[in-house]
Structure formats: C-alpha cells, structure tokens
Write an enzyme that holds these catalytic residues in place. Sequence first.
Site, PDB file in Angstrom:
ATOM      1  N   PRO A  33     -45.198 -41.637  27.832  1.00 35.46           N
ATOM      2  CA  PRO A  33     -46.062 -42.590  27.152  1.00 35.46           C
ATOM      3  C   PRO A  33     -45.620 -42.949  25.742  1.00 35.46           C
ATOM      4  O   PRO A  33     -45.194 -42.081  24.975  1.00 35.46           O
ATOM      5  CB  PRO A  33     -47.431 -41.889  27.122  1.00 35.46           C
ATOM      6  CG  PRO A  33     -47.151 -40.464  27.400  1.00 35.46           C
ATOM      7  CD  PRO A  33     -45.916 -40.430  28.251  1.00 35.46           C
ATOM      8  N   ASN A  34     -45.746 -44.220  25.443  1.00 34.23           N
ATOM      9  CA  ASN A  34     -45.479 -44.818  24.128  1.00 34.23           C
ATOM     10  C   ASN A  34     -43.998 -44.904  23.773  1.00 34.23           C
ATOM     11  O   ASN A  34     -43.639 -45.471  22.740  1.00 34.23           O
ATOM     12  CB  ASN A  34     -46.255 -44.075  23.016  1.00 34.23           C
ATOM     13  CG  ASN A  34     -47.746 -44.092  23.273  1.00 34.23           C
ATOM     14  OD1 ASN A  34     -48.314 -45.166  23.458  1.00 34.23           O
ATOM     15  ND2 ASN A  34     -48.385 -42.942  23.346  1.00 34.23           N
ATOM     16  N   ARG A  52     -42.513 -48.518  17.008  1.00 32.58           N
ATOM     17  CA  ARG A  52     -43.514 -47.487  16.753  1.00 32.58           C
ATOM     18  C   ARG A  52     -43.072 -46.519  15.640  1.00 32.58           C
ATOM     19  O   ARG A  52     -41.950 -46.004  15.700  1.00 32.58           O
ATOM     20  CB  ARG A  52     -43.636 -46.727  18.079  1.00 32.58           C
ATOM     21  CG  ARG A  52     -44.348 -45.450  18.034  1.00 32.58           C
ATOM     22  CD  ARG A  52     -44.092 -44.624  19.302  1.00 32.58           C
ATOM     23  NE  ARG A  52     -44.992 -43.502  19.323  1.00 32.58           N
ATOM     24  CZ  ARG A  52     -44.807 -42.411  20.029  1.00 32.58           C
ATOM     25  NH1 ARG A  52     -43.753 -42.287  20.813  1.00 32.58           N
ATOM     26  NH2 ARG A  52     -45.669 -41.433  19.984  1.00 32.58           N
ATOM     27  N   TYR A  87     -39.499 -42.078  14.437  1.00 29.83           N
ATOM     28  CA  TYR A  87     -38.698 -42.281  15.657  1.00 29.83           C
ATOM     29  C   TYR A  87     -37.492 -43.202  15.477  1.00 29.83           C
ATOM     30  O   TYR A  87     -36.740 -43.403  16.424  1.00 29.83           O
ATOM     31  CB  TYR A  87     -39.605 -42.820  16.779  1.00 29.83           C
ATOM     32  CG  TYR A  87     -40.727 -41.859  17.129  1.00 29.83           C
ATOM     33  CD1 TYR A  87     -40.449 -40.624  17.714  1.00 29.83           C
ATOM     34  CD2 TYR A  87     -42.056 -42.169  16.858  1.00 29.83           C
ATOM     35  CE1 TYR A  87     -41.475 -39.725  18.015  1.00 29.83           C
ATOM     36  CE2 TYR A  87     -43.087 -41.286  17.159  1.00 29.83           C
ATOM     37  CZ  TYR A  87     -42.787 -40.069  17.738  1.00 29.83           C
ATOM     38  OH  TYR A  87     -43.792 -39.179  18.033  1.00 29.83           O
ATOM     39  N   ASN A  95     -38.359 -36.825  28.369  1.00 27.06           N
ATOM     40  CA  ASN A  95     -39.193 -36.862  27.163  1.00 27.06           C
ATOM     41  C   ASN A  95     -40.569 -37.301  27.632  1.00 27.06           C
ATOM     42  O   ASN A  95     -40.814 -38.490  27.859  1.00 27.06           O
ATOM     43  CB  ASN A  95     -38.636 -37.835  26.117  1.00 27.06           C
ATOM     44  CG  ASN A  95     -39.423 -37.773  24.814  1.00 27.06           C
ATOM     45  OD1 ASN A  95     -40.517 -37.198  24.757  1.00 27.06           O
ATOM     46  ND2 ASN A  95     -38.874 -38.365  23.763  1.00 27.06           N
ATOM     47  N   ALA A 100     -46.475 -37.304  24.576  1.00 24.44           N
ATOM     48  CA  ALA A 100     -47.642 -36.459  24.325  1.00 24.44           C
ATOM     49  C   ALA A 100     -48.046 -35.625  25.543  1.00 24.44           C
ATOM     50  O   ALA A 100     -48.691 -34.578  25.391  1.00 24.44           O
ATOM     51  CB  ALA A 100     -48.813 -37.321  23.871  1.00 24.44           C
ATOM     52  N   GLU A 124     -36.085 -30.702  28.608  1.00 25.83           N
ATOM     53  CA  GLU A 124     -37.141 -31.340  27.813  1.00 25.83           C
ATOM     54  C   GLU A 124     -36.529 -31.841  26.506  1.00 25.83           C
ATOM     55  O   GLU A 124     -35.839 -31.081  25.825  1.00 25.83           O
ATOM     56  CB  GLU A 124     -38.243 -30.313  27.514  1.00 25.83           C
ATOM     57  CG  GLU A 124     -39.319 -30.844  26.577  1.00 25.83           C
ATOM     58  CD  GLU A 124     -40.379 -29.787  26.246  1.00 25.83           C
ATOM     59  OE1 GLU A 124     -40.710 -28.954  27.117  1.00 25.83           O
ATOM     60  OE2 GLU A 124     -40.868 -29.807  25.103  1.00 25.83           O
ATOM     61  N   HIS A 134     -37.082 -34.148  22.744  1.00 22.79           N
ATOM     62  CA  HIS A 134     -37.917 -34.849  21.775  1.00 22.79           C
ATOM     63  C   HIS A 134     -37.026 -35.463  20.719  1.00 22.79           C
ATOM     64  O   HIS A 134     -36.071 -34.829  20.258  1.00 22.79           O
ATOM     65  CB  HIS A 134     -38.927 -33.904  21.126  1.00 22.79           C
ATOM     66  CG  HIS A 134     -39.825 -33.289  22.134  1.00 22.79           C
ATOM     67  ND1 HIS A 134     -40.818 -33.997  22.750  1.00 22.79           N
ATOM     68  CD2 HIS A 134     -39.820 -32.056  22.695  1.00 22.79           C
ATOM     69  CE1 HIS A 134     -41.415 -33.221  23.634  1.00 22.79           C
ATOM     70  NE2 HIS A 134     -40.824 -32.035  23.630  1.00 22.79           N
ATOM     71  N   ARG A 155     -44.050 -30.966  12.665  1.00 22.42           N
ATOM     72  CA  ARG A 155     -45.162 -31.914  12.702  1.00 22.42           C
ATOM     73  C   ARG A 155     -46.495 -31.181  12.942  1.00 22.42           C
ATOM     74  O   ARG A 155     -46.583 -29.982  12.758  1.00 22.42           O
ATOM     75  CB  ARG A 155     -44.859 -32.977  13.763  1.00 22.42           C
ATOM     76  CG  ARG A 155     -43.565 -33.740  13.459  1.00 22.42           C
ATOM     77  CD  ARG A 155     -43.278 -34.804  14.476  1.00 22.42           C
ATOM     78  NE  ARG A 155     -44.316 -35.823  14.506  1.00 22.42           N
ATOM     79  CZ  ARG A 155     -44.438 -36.723  15.484  1.00 22.42           C
ATOM     80  NH1 ARG A 155     -43.557 -36.726  16.482  1.00 22.42           N
ATOM     81  NH2 ARG A 155     -45.403 -37.610  15.456  1.00 22.42           N
TER      82      ARG A 155
HETATM   83  C1  DQA Z   1     -42.089 -36.968  21.144  1.00 24.08           C
HETATM   84  C2  DQA Z   1     -42.969 -35.969  20.390  1.00 24.08           C
HETATM   85  C3  DQA Z   1     -44.377 -35.947  20.957  1.00 24.08           C
HETATM   86  O1  DQA Z   1     -45.182 -35.024  20.252  1.00 24.08           O
HETATM   87  C4  DQA Z   1     -45.011 -37.322  20.836  1.00 24.08           C
HETATM   88  O2  DQA Z   1     -46.279 -37.340  21.429  1.00 24.08           O
HETATM   89  C5  DQA Z   1     -44.145 -38.405  21.393  1.00 24.08           C
HETATM   90  C6  DQA Z   1     -42.703 -38.351  21.159  1.00 24.08           C
HETATM   91  C7  DQA Z   1     -40.689 -37.084  20.516  1.00 24.08           C
HETATM   92  O3  DQA Z   1     -39.799 -37.606  21.197  1.00 24.08           O
HETATM   93  O4  DQA Z   1     -40.477 -36.696  19.369  1.00 24.08           O
HETATM   94  O5  DQA Z   1     -44.631 -39.376  21.969  1.00 24.08           O
HETATM   95  O6  DQA Z   1     -41.930 -36.509  22.471  1.00 24.08           O
END
Ligand code: DQA
Length: 140
Positions: A9-10, A17, A22, A71, A74, A95, A97, A104
């Site tokens: 998501p996102n 964003r 990011y 990735n 959230a 995994e 990020h 954070r």
């Molecule tokens: C993320 C870190 C997560 O906490 C966050 O919700 C994201 C992006 C990252 O790539 O740093 O959407 O996965």
Amino acid sequence: MNIQIINGPNLNLLGVREKSIYGSADFETYLTELKNHFTSITINYYQSNVEGEIINKLHEVGFTCDGIVLNAGAYTHTSVAIADAIAAITAPTIEVHISNVYKREEFRHHSMLAASCKGVIAGFGMHSYRLAIESLLLTY
Ligand code: DQA
C-alpha cells in the site's frame, strides 16, 4: 532466474509521497534501472494497495519463482495473513523497506513478516531492492 518484486500500500505514490522519507524517484524509473543492472534476471513487478491481492500474488508466484522481494508497506506491521502466506510458499522472500524503519515511529519497529522471511533489508532508499536481489543471488 525469475524474481518477483511486490510493493504494498501507498508505494504506487513513490516520487510523490513524503519525498523527504522516500525520495523523489518513482518506482517505474527505478525498476528500469534495476532491470538494466541485472540483465540476466527476469524481474517481474506487482503493486497493490489491497492486502488480499498481495496474498493472491504470493500464492500465484510463490511456488515457481526463484525469490520474492516484498515491501508490504504498513501491512508489514499488522498483517498476520501476509505472514502466513509467506510461510506457506516455497520461494525465499526478502522483506524490504526504503526507509530505516528503526529510526522512525515505534509502531514501525515491529514486523509481523520478518520471522517468515529469509531476511530483512531496510534503510537504503530504493537501493534496498537492489540489495535484496543481490542477497537472493548469493544463494545460487
Ligand atoms: C515502508 C515503511 C513502512 O513503515 C511504511 O508504512 C511504508 C513504507 C518503507 O519502504 O520504508 O509504507 O515499508
């Protein structure tokens, strides 16, 4: 070798964003760079904002591809269902990020998925994806 990248998501909003966290590059541009870097690997890309669709994709590719770079955004911090899907499939899952989640908010410090994954890479910007692919290559 076939690698599947899955963004949750996102992450369709990368480049738009929260750029201070990011970065300003969109994922499609980075993906082209990644494909040019790993010319002998087939890299497939999937993004969804929907938990069940991410699980469906893990089921679809998880018994045939050579590795998954995930990735989950959230959902990393909340999803037992994605953790179960990773545990159910045979492909090694890394995994990733973009941000250093440990720098954070505290709710980002815990991953529901990490224990089902082969490893975790966080905090290297977009290069977290490249490092994840490198880690999958080490096993071959
Ligand atoms: C993320 C870190 C997560 O906490 C966050 O919700 C994201 C992006 C990252 O790539 O740093 O959407 O996965």
